[in-house]
Design a protein around this motif. Structure first.
Motif, PDB file in Angstrom:
ATOM      1  N   GLU A 165      -3.162   5.362   0.234  1.00 49.14           N
ATOM      2  CA  GLU A 165      -4.046   4.235   0.562  1.00 49.14           C
ATOM      3  C   GLU A 165      -4.062   3.976   2.066  1.00 49.14           C
ATOM      4  O   GLU A 165      -5.127   3.743   2.656  1.00 49.14           O
TER       5      GLU A 165
ATOM      6  N   ASP B  74      -5.422  -3.561  -6.532  1.00 42.40           N
ATOM      7  CA  ASP B  74      -6.183  -2.622  -7.345  1.00 42.40           C
ATOM      8  C   ASP B  74      -7.189  -3.420  -8.164  1.00 42.40           C
ATOM      9  O   ASP B  74      -7.001  -4.617  -8.402  1.00 42.40           O
TER      10      ASP B  74
ATOM     11  N   ALA C  84       0.842  -1.200   0.000  1.00 42.22           N
ATOM     12  CA  ALA C  84       0.000   0.000   0.000  1.00 42.22           C
ATOM     13  C   ALA C  84       0.874   1.245   0.000  1.00 42.22           C
ATOM     14  O   ALA C  84       1.924   1.275   0.640  1.00 42.22           O
TER      15      ALA C  84
END
Length: 161
Positions: A114, A143, A110
């Motif tokens: 995020e 994603d 991440a």
């Protein structure tokens, strides 16, 4: 092709769903084409038809994605107030849910943005013991890109369909 207006509406419906239910569901299939539904409480939609989710407690999904990266994300508003108002009036004020047909990407670390988004989402629960047990080890995301969608409808109660 999903228009900007449709995407903004989808984002609103998904946001309302997550406020009420605190999760969405992702359906995938395994190597034997057996379906599995995984609840995801860490799903975020971006400004364009895409999003990401933190992939922490998703054993089945982690096993299924390498065989078939296509999935269906379903978000249904389970707010009692939303349903009671709709049933009382005999019509929905908005779609009660949406199904997003997506392609899920590879697992990756991440990024700062995020991590900030998940931090904001769980901020109101920071004082609980469960928050630390469940949401303290988020570091990997997947994603996804949205290819199409379908509204959840109950035709006799849809004034705008």
């Amino acid at each position: 092709m999903i228009t900007t207006q449709q995407w903004q509406h989808i984002r609103k419906v998904v946001n309302d769903t997550q406020k009420a239910a605190m999760h969405c569901s992702i359906a995938t299939v395994d190597a034997n084409l057996q379906p599995t539904v995984t609840p995801i409480g860490t799903l975020f939609l971006r400004e364009n038809p895409s999003g990401f989710f933190f992939d922490t407690y998703t054993e089945s999904l982690q096993q299924n994605v390498p065989h078939n990266s296509k999935a269906c994300i379903q978000a249904v508003n389970s707010s009692r107030l939303f349903w009671l108002k709709s049933l009382f009036k005999g019509e929905f004020s908005d779609f009660p849910g949406v199904q997003l047909y997506v392609e899920i990407g590879d697992l990756h670390l991440a990024n700062t943005e995020e991590l900030a988004q998940i931090s904001r989402r769980i901020q109101s629960l920071k004082w609980t013991k469960g928050r630390h047990l469940i949401w303290s080890d988020f570091s990997y995301v997947r994603d996804f890109s949205v290819h199409s969608f379908r509204w959840v409808k109950y035709p006799k109660m849809m004034p705008f369909s």
